[in-house]
Design an enzyme around this catalytic site. Structure first.
Site, PDB file in Angstrom:
ATOM      1  N   ARG A 128     -11.045  28.330   4.525  1.00 32.90           N
ATOM      2  CA  ARG A 128     -11.312  28.059   5.719  1.00 32.90           C
ATOM      3  C   ARG A 128     -12.074  26.418   5.967  1.00 32.90           C
ATOM      4  NH1 ARG A 128     -12.918  33.304   6.009  1.00 32.90           N
ATOM      5  NH2 ARG A 128     -11.016  34.669   6.792  1.00 32.90           N
ATOM      6  N   LYS A 150      -5.230  13.395   9.530  1.00 34.42           N
ATOM      7  CA  LYS A 150      -3.502  14.223   9.785  1.00 34.42           C
ATOM      8  C   LYS A 150      -3.640  14.619   8.512  1.00 34.42           C
ATOM      9  CE  LYS A 150      -1.068  12.371  13.797  1.00 34.42           C
ATOM     10  NZ  LYS A 150      -0.095  11.787  14.186  1.00 34.42           N
ATOM     11  N   GLU A 192       3.601  -0.230   8.076  1.00 37.24           N
ATOM     12  CA  GLU A 192       2.556   0.268   9.078  1.00 37.24           C
ATOM     13  C   GLU A 192       1.383  -0.878   9.650  1.00 37.24           C
ATOM     14  OE1 GLU A 192       2.931   3.135  10.092  1.00 37.24           O
ATOM     15  OE2 GLU A 192       3.738   4.511   8.320  1.00 37.24           O
ATOM     16  N   LYS A 234      -6.803   1.348  13.706  1.00 36.67           N
ATOM     17  CA  LYS A 234      -6.757   2.895  13.615  1.00 36.67           C
ATOM     18  C   LYS A 234      -7.838   4.028  13.920  1.00 36.67           C
ATOM     19  CE  LYS A 234      -4.512   6.740  11.634  1.00 36.67           C
ATOM     20  NZ  LYS A 234      -3.421   7.244  10.896  1.00 36.67           N
ATOM     21  N   GLU A 244      -4.243  13.618  19.207  1.00 38.09           N
ATOM     22  CA  GLU A 244      -2.995  13.019  19.610  1.00 38.09           C
ATOM     23  C   GLU A 244      -2.661  13.698  21.088  1.00 38.09           C
ATOM     24  OE1 GLU A 244      -0.041  11.744  16.758  1.00 38.09           O
ATOM     25  OE2 GLU A 244       1.441  12.453  18.133  1.00 38.09           O
ATOM     26  N   ARG A 248      -3.311   8.178  20.694  1.00 34.34           N
ATOM     27  CA  ARG A 248      -2.792   8.211  19.375  1.00 34.34           C
ATOM     28  C   ARG A 248      -1.284   8.365  19.161  1.00 34.34           C
ATOM     29  NH1 ARG A 248      -5.811  11.349  14.352  1.00 34.34           N
ATOM     30  NH2 ARG A 248      -4.357  10.672  12.809  1.00 34.34           N
ATOM     31  N   ASN A 252       3.064   6.086  16.615  1.00 30.89           N
ATOM     32  CA  ASN A 252       4.166   6.669  16.113  1.00 30.89           C
ATOM     33  C   ASN A 252       5.094   5.678  16.219  1.00 30.89           C
ATOM     34  OD1 ASN A 252       2.723   8.924  15.122  1.00 30.89           O
ATOM     35  ND2 ASN A 252       2.703   9.904  17.013  1.00 30.89           N
ATOM     36  N   HIS A 259      11.636   9.521  11.138  1.00 32.63           N
ATOM     37  CA  HIS A 259      11.655  10.810  10.348  1.00 32.63           C
ATOM     38  C   HIS A 259      12.939  11.231  10.234  1.00 32.63           C
ATOM     39  CE1 HIS A 259       6.874  11.636  11.289  1.00 32.63           C
ATOM     40  NE2 HIS A 259       7.241  10.758  10.447  1.00 32.63           N
ATOM     41  N   HIS A 272       8.959   6.205   3.230  1.00 32.33           N
ATOM     42  CA  HIS A 272       8.443   6.327   4.775  1.00 32.33           C
ATOM     43  C   HIS A 272       8.347   5.132   5.395  1.00 32.33           C
ATOM     44  CE1 HIS A 272       6.153   8.239   7.971  1.00 32.33           C
ATOM     45  NE2 HIS A 272       5.311   7.123   7.627  1.00 32.33           N
TER      46      HIS A 272
HETATM   47  P1  NAD Z   1       3.508   7.966  -1.761  1.00 30.81           P
HETATM   48  O1  NAD Z   1       2.112   8.582  -1.861  1.00 30.81           O
HETATM   49  O2  NAD Z   1       4.482   8.591  -2.541  1.00 30.81           O
HETATM   50  O3  NAD Z   1       3.136   6.806  -2.787  1.00 30.81           O
HETATM   51  C1  NAD Z   1       3.916   5.688  -3.329  1.00 30.81           C
HETATM   52  C2  NAD Z   1       4.449   5.631  -4.742  1.00 30.81           C
HETATM   53  O4  NAD Z   1       3.501   4.868  -5.348  1.00 30.81           O
HETATM   54  C3  NAD Z   1       4.442   6.988  -5.572  1.00 30.81           C
HETATM   55  O5  NAD Z   1       5.307   7.075  -6.438  1.00 30.81           O
HETATM   56  C4  NAD Z   1       2.906   6.914  -6.008  1.00 30.81           C
HETATM   57  O6  NAD Z   1       2.917   7.763  -7.150  1.00 30.81           O
HETATM   58  C5  NAD Z   1       2.847   5.381  -6.472  1.00 30.81           C
HETATM   59  N1  NAD Z   1       1.337   5.042  -6.430  1.00 30.81           N
HETATM   60  C6  NAD Z   1       0.517   5.149  -5.684  1.00 30.81           C
HETATM   61  N2  NAD Z   1      -0.638   4.224  -5.848  1.00 30.81           N
HETATM   62  C7  NAD Z   1      -0.111   3.646  -6.785  1.00 30.81           C
HETATM   63  C8  NAD Z   1      -0.824   2.573  -7.560  1.00 30.81           C
HETATM   64  N3  NAD Z   1      -1.984   2.109  -7.263  1.00 30.81           N
HETATM   65  N4  NAD Z   1      -0.201   1.946  -8.410  1.00 30.81           N
HETATM   66  C9  NAD Z   1       1.039   2.403  -8.847  1.00 30.81           C
HETATM   67  N5  NAD Z   1       1.770   3.342  -8.290  1.00 30.81           N
HETATM   68  C10 NAD Z   1       1.030   3.945  -7.384  1.00 30.81           C
HETATM   69  O7  NAD Z   1       3.802   7.241  -0.348  1.00 30.81           O
HETATM   70  P2  NAD Z   1       2.965   6.377   0.579  1.00 30.81           P
HETATM   71  O8  NAD Z   1       3.718   5.264   1.140  1.00 30.81           O
HETATM   72  O9  NAD Z   1       1.541   6.157   0.134  1.00 30.81           O
HETATM   73  O10 NAD Z   1       2.671   7.614   1.671  1.00 30.81           O
HETATM   74  C11 NAD Z   1       3.755   8.346   2.361  1.00 30.81           C
HETATM   75  C12 NAD Z   1       3.291   9.595   2.988  1.00 30.81           C
HETATM   76  O11 NAD Z   1       2.245   9.351   3.628  1.00 30.81           O
HETATM   77  C13 NAD Z   1       4.489  10.140   3.650  1.00 30.81           C
HETATM   78  O12 NAD Z   1       4.503  11.560   3.431  1.00 30.81           O
HETATM   79  C14 NAD Z   1       4.062  10.075   4.938  1.00 30.81           C
HETATM   80  O13 NAD Z   1       4.518  11.303   5.919  1.00 30.81           O
HETATM   81  C15 NAD Z   1       2.422  10.188   5.051  1.00 30.81           C
HETATM   82  N6  NAD Z   1       1.716   9.519   5.982  1.00 30.81           N
HETATM   83  C16 NAD Z   1       0.754  10.173   6.798  1.00 30.81           C
HETATM   84  C17 NAD Z   1       0.171   9.679   7.615  1.00 30.81           C
HETATM   85  C18 NAD Z   1      -1.103  10.597   8.099  1.00 30.81           C
HETATM   86  O14 NAD Z   1      -1.862  10.056   9.254  1.00 30.81           O
HETATM   87  N7  NAD Z   1      -1.617  11.462   7.473  1.00 30.81           N
HETATM   88  C19 NAD Z   1       0.305   8.338   8.126  1.00 30.81           C
HETATM   89  C20 NAD Z   1       1.407   7.786   7.559  1.00 30.81           C
HETATM   90  C21 NAD Z   1       2.257   8.288   6.676  1.00 30.81           C
HETATM   91  N1  GLY Z   2       0.179   7.810  11.332  1.00 28.47           N
HETATM   92  C1  GLY Z   2       0.159   8.387  12.631  1.00 28.47           C
HETATM   93  C2  GLY Z   2      -1.419   8.895  12.966  1.00 28.47           C
HETATM   94  O1  GLY Z   2      -2.340   9.072  11.993  1.00 28.47           O
HETATM   95  O2  GLY Z   2      -1.578   9.394  14.045  1.00 28.47           O
END
Ligand code: NAD
Ligand code: GLY
Length: 370
Positions: A128, A150, A192, A234, A244, A248, A252, A259, A272
């Site tokens: 939990r 998130k 972003e 942020k 949100e 917030r 998006n 998406h 992404h």
């Molecule tokens: P990711 O986590 O897939 O990383 C991108 C690639 O880079 C992967 O292959 C990873 O293994 C590699 N990598 C990571 N760090 C590295 C480094 N320092 N050196 C070499 N390789 C490295 O992708 P991302 O772009 O970081 O994240 C995208 C995800 O984040 C999506 O799922 C998206 O929905 C999510 N997201 C979440 C929020 C939130 O608020 N929680 C906001 C925006 C995006």
């Molecule tokens: N990336 C959108 C949020 O964190 O709200």
């Protein structure tokens, strides 16, 4: 708001009352015990990372934790957006249970947004809710996904459909980790960063226009500034609207279109940030159609996205209907009116649910395909 330590680590704060937490930003901060150890909840530590990141940074992180009388375990997941599933979270739960970890354990997410979202959700749900720390290693995660709580996973029927709000205890941003990041991933993160300028801060957008080449070349002072300003924005937005209910949603911009692109292309085929880039271009064009932006504004947005090496066209294989069916499933639009983030001006976004279906359809029909 920010302080500078001897290690040249800048610390910002996400203000959420008792759940407030710092974002430490600096080169080499991964090796800093003082920026990590105080945020552990107890002796049990589970590091969550993936096969691509572990060879670069897992040993360094363990070295930082060494000698602190901790019980350290790790779970190394496969790489990629396609692994952002409940099955991967189950592997984290399994590892926690197999290790006999209790409610005072801490999960450390070492990786990009995929690892951060999954480890965060595992932390939100294990017994939990247990403590977690974000150590983001992509630009996208450093400026966006690691901050704000998130967490979650994808479902075959929609992106991020399963999840929870669960704040980390600290976010530790080591900008040196960007040196191993592939250029395409850096560009995805820039989407972003550009988003913050577009929705919130025209002078940051102007700074980005002048400094994109420096950012792409990983100039340390430019990268620092971009991460700091993005995290400040942020943090301000999240402090005002953690779950949100209102402002917030501005974060998006481009995401409803984006998406749809990610889901339609198959998770991982369009990154992404790439999908968000094209999505922001679509939102910009719609804002022009609504009469709020000039043609020059639209060209400016296209120019900065192109300079970041991001797509400004939609996928050739997506028809208007493909967008519409996916967009209605976007979790922001589960009610009947399609809510979109648009731009009233560059640097000022708005939430609108009054776009005429015909106008949206026209945009989706006419928007250039790549
Ligand atoms: P990711 O986590 O897939 O990383 C991108 C690639 O880079 C992967 O292959 C990873 O293994 C590699 N990598 C990571 N760090 C590295 C480094 N320092 N050196 C070499 N390789 C490295 O992708 P991302 O772009 O970081 O994240 C995208 C995800 O984040 C999506 O799922 C998206 O929905 C999510 N997201 C979440 C929020 C939130 O608020 N929680 C906001 C925006 C995006
Ligand atoms: N990336 C959108 C949020 O964190 O709200």
């Amino acid at each position: 708001m920010s302080s500078v330590s001897l290690l040249s680590v800048e610390s910002l704060s996400v203000s959420l009352g008792e759940r407030s937490y710092p974002i430490h930003v600096g080169a080499g901060v991964l090796a800093s015990r003082e920026h990590l150890l105080p945020y552990l909840a107890g002796r049990q530590v589970m590091i969550v990372t993936n096969e691509a990141i572990a060879p670069h940074y897992l040993a360094a992180l363990k070295q930082t934790l060494a000698g602190a009388d901790l019980e350290i375990r790790e779970v190394i997941l496969p790489d990629g957006e396609a692994t952002k599933t409940l099955a991967s979270v189950e592997r984290i739960w399994d590892a926690l249970l197999a290790a006999g970890f209790n409610r005072h354990c801490t999960l450390i997410a070492l990786g990009g947004g995929v690892i951060g979202d999954m480890a965060g959700y595992a932390a939100a749900s294990y017994q939990r809710g247990v403590a977690f720390i974000q150590i983001p290693t992509t630009l996208l995660a450093q400026v966006d996904s690691s901050v704000g709580g998130k967490t979650g996973v994808n479902h075959p029927r929609g992106k991020n459909m399963i999840g929870a709000f669960w704040q980390p205890r600290a976010v530790i941003v080591d900008i040196d980790t960007l040196r191993t990041l592939p250029a395409r991933e850096l560009s995805a993160g820039l989407a972003e960063v550009i988003k913050y300028g577009l929705i919130w801060d025209i002078s940051f957008l102007e700074w980005l226009e002048e400094n994109l080449a420096a950012l792409r070349a990983l100039d340390e002072s430019a990268i620092r500034h971009a991460i700091r300003r993005s995290c400040e924005i942020k943090a301000e937005v999240v402090a005002e609207d953690e779950t949100e209910q209102g402002v917030r949603a501005l974060l998006n911009l481009g995401h409803t279109f984006g998406h749809a692109i990610e889901a339609h292309q198959g998770y991982g085929n369009w990154l992404h940030g790439e999908a968000v880039g094209a999505g922001m271009m679509m939102a910009t064009r719609l804002s022009f159609d609504r009469g709020w932006l000039s043609e020059a504004d639209v060209e400016r947005v296209a120019a900065i996205l192109i300079a970041a090496d991001l797509p400004v066209t939609a996928p050739a294989n997506m028809q208007a209907e493909d967008f519409l069916s996916r967009m209605r499933l976007d979790k922001k639009n589960l009610d009947s009116r399609l809510r979109l983030i648009l731009l009233e001006a560059l640097g000022r976004a708005c939430i609108r649910d009054d776009t005429e279906a015909e106008q949206l359809h026209r945009l989706l029909e006419r928007f250039p395909r790549g």
